[in-house]
Enzyme design. Structure first.
Site, PDB file in Angstrom:
ATOM      1  N   ASP A 669     -13.910   6.548   0.501  1.00  0.00           N
ATOM      2  CA  ASP A 669     -13.048   5.366   0.482  1.00  0.00           C
ATOM      3  C   ASP A 669     -13.601   4.379  -0.533  1.00  0.00           C
ATOM      4  OD1 ASP A 669     -10.800   3.926   2.221  1.00  0.00           O
ATOM      5  OD2 ASP A 669     -12.332   2.455   1.675  1.00  0.00           O
ATOM      6  N   ASN A 677      -7.197  -4.848  -6.621  1.00  0.00           N
ATOM      7  CA  ASN A 677      -5.762  -4.986  -6.901  1.00  0.00           C
ATOM      8  C   ASN A 677      -5.376  -6.456  -7.051  1.00  0.00           C
ATOM      9  OD1 ASN A 677      -4.890  -2.331  -7.062  1.00  0.00           O
ATOM     10  ND2 ASN A 677      -4.641  -2.133  -4.839  1.00  0.00           N
ATOM     11  N   ASP A 686      -4.663   1.463 -10.010  1.00  0.00           N
ATOM     12  CA  ASP A 686      -4.260   2.856 -10.216  1.00  0.00           C
ATOM     13  C   ASP A 686      -5.263   3.585 -11.095  1.00  0.00           C
ATOM     14  OD1 ASP A 686      -2.059   2.345  -8.693  1.00  0.00           O
ATOM     15  OD2 ASP A 686      -0.679   2.125 -10.388  1.00  0.00           O
ATOM     16  N   GLU A 712      -6.476   4.407  -0.665  1.00  0.00           N
ATOM     17  CA  GLU A 712      -7.681   4.555  -1.479  1.00  0.00           C
ATOM     18  C   GLU A 712      -8.669   5.490  -0.817  1.00  0.00           C
ATOM     19  OE1 GLU A 712      -8.388   0.877   1.119  1.00  0.00           O
ATOM     20  OE2 GLU A 712      -6.711   1.830   0.093  1.00  0.00           O
TER      21      GLU A 712
END
Length: 812
Positions: A669, A677, A686, A712
């Site tokens: 993770d 983000n 991304d 993620e």
């Protein structure tokens, strides 16, 4: 008879017109109100005929018989005519005002010799004919006759000027004629009354429901009689020929008791004869059946539909063949019932259904001719020798019916050649059909000899079809189980060679493919022929490639493609069947035979079918495999998605249980991914996901699998790994990701991951306990500061004395 309409007197201006026509003959009409605009109101024909139709008609008339006609500029024509048209809303216009010239400014002049009127009883349709006699003879119009071809018109009224300034009104109609006109009228004729020499202006009022094209002619008395007698003579000869054919067919029916003759008698002797009489207008002048005019155009439609039904019944009994299926017969029977039902509906004489019934009758005529032509073609292909001329006849009849429909809808001018040539050609076609009926007696004798051959051919075809069906089913099953990447192509073409060996005699065969799905193939049957075909490909590959560009199967001699390459003596024949594939790739199926064993066209076609089936089935299987792969792949990272990851994990668990081998999982993770983000934007996020997926992929072995499990979060399946080995893989992944730099707007972005590790324990037969331990180990790494690898304890959750409240983890 009076009424109120509207006439246009200027751009955007209209005025009310009161109509008074005391001498007009009563006719059916419809009264309605609608807005007329200039484009709708001034729809006038330009008199231009489609050249294609003229050429087709000229060709057929040349084949059948010349039709004498009187052309517009033939000798005997008194004077040229300038035509103008007027369309005024409302079904009546005061003729006195038209004759007084009040509407002359609204007439639209035409350039040609034909006037197309849109039809309808909701408007008044007028023609103005300006006649100027030739300069040497100012009295050339004396005794002249204004002539129109006799096409269906509800009423046509001509207003002809007299010498004293008054007008003579003459009325004629298609369905209600003057008894003194004769039995076979050839045209609408209006004789000009005596008048002073010089130009004259004639007015003609036309009432008709449907669009119509008119061509006025002004002839002297002699020329008029020649034209009218020519038309009447052709019609009489046509009727006589049909009656003779009817009687001869009736005699054959009595002698042979063949239903096809009775169908032919009913089609020709009753309804077709009545239909031609109705189309020419003669039916409404014959005593005893003149009352048929009560149905007007609905009667014509009913006769046409009845003819279509009888023609289909005749074709169904005459054009019999094994190639004509029972399903086609059922469609023919349904069509017959439909046309008879529409014929009955047309006889109800519902005025509002007039345009609809006209279209249905036209559609029935064309569809019936096409259906019979198709039926004849199928019967001909099925071995019925008499079906070939019938196919030619009904193909021509299709064109003739289309021409007649174009005349009925006003798409073509009523030229005498079109009107008379149609019925002459129809009579000629009926003559040919009667000859074909007479030949059927001899055909019965040949049928018994052909039955045995057809049965043998059918058995052979059934055997080949059985092989083809088995080939297709087996190929699909094998391709479903074969992996992509060259295996599918090998399986497909190996099956082609094996199947063709069973249905085509051969010495050897091979499939050569270059650049087919990115691979090159050379498969042979038998296997020991591979060296010979390999030499052939090296020495004559360019020739073979050129032959494949033709896309058509062919046979060539051995000398043409390299006798030296094969090492065979005496020469051989090769069937070359090209393989359809995009350039620059090319391929072919080669089948070898002896020099005296040529390939039949059906054999080449059969080989091409098998090869085409193999290629299309392989392409479809590869396409399905690609769709399946795309459905399993996460589009952003290129790893398996969660559903595919779960499937891989389940399969790995079953294999681990069966092989008694260890199995470990990693949950990876990204730390603080939401902040990445929020701070740098989703595109940078991304990029972080893609970089993480690539870093994970590089650290995995051949049997290991990675999948994107969540936003993620990533799942790594490690078959055969002990917990310590899995921890080492996780540590390599963590270090590799810690060294990554992803470019953002504010500079390079660094990030880390937390990893949870868990291994399958003895007695566990489902992945769920392992996934839960790996997930808890991951969250333990998050709580302990992130950027860590945690291994789940070997003790299951809540087991043993003094068990902790949560999963114990080991921080690495």
């Amino acid at each position: 008879m009076t009424g109120v309409g509207a006439a246009r007197i200027g751009a955007g201006q209209w005025r009310t017109v009161r109509v008074h026509a005391p001498e007009a003959v009563d006719a059916p009409r419809q009264t309605r109100t609608r807005t007329i605009d200039a484009k709708d109101d001034q729809v006038l024909g330009k008199g231009q005929t489609n050249r294609w139709w003229r050429w087709m008609l000229a060709l057929w008339c040349a084949l059948c018989a010349p039709t004498p006609v009187v052309a517009h500029d033939a000798p005997g024509t008194s004077a040229p005519i300038r035509i103008a048209t007027l369309l005024v809303p409302g079904d009546d216009v005061d003729a006195e005002r038209v004759l007084a010239g009040e509407f002359d400014a609204l007439f639209v002049p035409l350039d040609g010799i034909d006037a197309r009127l849109p039809g309808g009883f909701d408007r008044s349709q007028w023609l103005r004919l300006e006649v100027t006699p030739p300069a040497p003879d100012r009295d050339a119009l004396h005794g002249a006759v204004l002539r129109f071809e006799r096409v269906p018109l509800e009423r046509i009224t001509a207003y002809l000027p007299r010498g004293d300034g008054t007008w003579r009104m003459q009325v004629d109609g298609f369905y209600a004629t003057d008894p003194g006109i004769g039995v076979l009228p050839g045209s609408y004729a209006f004789r000009l009354p005596p008048a002073p020499p010089g130009p004259r202006t004639l007015y003609v009022n036309v009432q008709e429901r449907h669009p119509v094209t008119l061509r006025p002619q002004l002839l002297d008395e002699h020329a008029f009689h020649l034209a009218d007698r020519a038309v009447s003579g052709i019609a009489a000869a046509t009727y006589a020929a049909i009656v003779v054919l009817m009687l001869s067919s009736l005699a054959l029916f009595v002698a042979l008791r063949e239903r096809a003759y009775l169908q032919f008698v009913g089609m020709t002797g009753v309804f077709l004869l009545l239909l031609l009489l109705a189309l020419n207008g003669a039916l409404y002048t014959v005593p005893g059946v003149r009352a048929f005019g009560w149905w007007r155009d609905h009667g014509i439609y009913a006769l046409a539909l009845a003819c279509c039904a009888l023609a289909l019944g005749f074709a169904r009994h005459f054009l019999t063949s094994e190639a004509v299926s029972a399903r086609m017969h059922r469609w023919i029977d349904r069509a017959r019932i439909a046309w008879l039902a529409f014929a009955a509906l047309s006889l109800c004489n519902i005025a509002s259904l007039g345009p609809t019934m006209q279209r249905i009758a036209a559609l029935a005529g064309v569809l019936t001719a096409l259906q019979i032509a198709w039926l004849a073609w199928r019967a001909w292909r099925g071995g019925n020798a008499l079906a070939r001329p019938f196919w030619l006849i009904w193909s021509v009849l299709t064109v003739l019916i289309a021409v007649r429909i174009a005349l009925a809808f006003g798409w073509l001018p009523p030229h005498p050649g079109l009107l008379n040539g149609f019925q002459v050609a129809v009579a000629f076609c009926l003559l040919l059909m009667s000859v074909g009926l007479a030949d059927r007696v001899m055909e019965f004798r040949k049928q018994r000899d052909l039955t045995r051959e057809l049965k043998e051919q059918t058995d052979a075809d059934l055997q080949i079809e059985h092989v083809r069906r088995e080939f297709a089913e087996d190929l699909r099953e094998r391709l479903r189980m074969a992996p992509p990447g060259g295996e599918m192509e090998w399986v497909a073409f190996r099956r082609v060679l094996a199947s063709l060996k069973a249905v085509l005699p051969q010495r050897s065969a091979a499939v050569i493919a270059t650049g087919y799905h990115g691979i090159d193939l050379l498969l042979t049957e038998p296997l020991d022929a591979k060296d010979r075909y390999g030499r052939l490909l090296i020495e004559r590959g360019g020739t073979l490639k050129g032959l494949c560009r033709s896309r058509s199967p062919m046979q060539v001699t051995l000398d043409e493609i390299g006798k030296e390459a094969t090492g065979a003596a005496g020469g051989s024949l090769f069937a070359v069947v090209p393989m359809a594939m995009p350039r620059p790739g090319w391929g072919a199926l080669l089948i070898e035979r002896g020099p005296n064993e040529p390939f039949e066209p059906e054999e080449l076609k059969r080989a091409a079918e098998f090869l085409h089936l193999a290629v299309t089935t392989t392409d479809e299987a590869l396409h399905q495999a690609e769709l399946k792969r795309k459905a399993e792949i996460d589009q952003l990272t290129g790893l398996y998605n969660r559903r595919a990851g779960d499937a891989v994990l389940n399969e790995a668990m079953l294999r681990a249980i069966a092989d008694r081998r260890p199995l470990s999982l990693l949950f990876v993770d990204i730390d603080h991914f939401k902040q990445i983000n929020d701070r740098h934007g989703h595109p940078v996020g991304d990029d972080c996901l893609r970089a993480t997926a690539e870093a994970i992929r590089r650290q995995l072995g051949e049997r290991d699998t990675a999948a994107r499990y969540g936003g993620e979060e990533f799942l790594v399946v490690l078959p055969g790994h002990q917990p310590e080995q899995a921890r080492q893989v996780g540590e390599r992944i963590r270090q590799a990701i810690a060294q990554l730099r992803v470019e953002g707007e504010g500079g390079p972005v660094r990030f880390s991951v937390s990893i949870g590790v868990a291994a399958r324990q003895a007695g566990e037969d489902t992945p769920q306990p392992v996934v839960e331990r790996a997930d808890r180990a991951l969250y333990a790494a998050k709580r302990n500061g992130r950027n860590q690898v945690h291994v789940a304890s070997s003790l299951p959750y809540g087991s043993g004395p003094g068990a902790p409240d949560r999963e114990d983890t080991v921080t690495l």
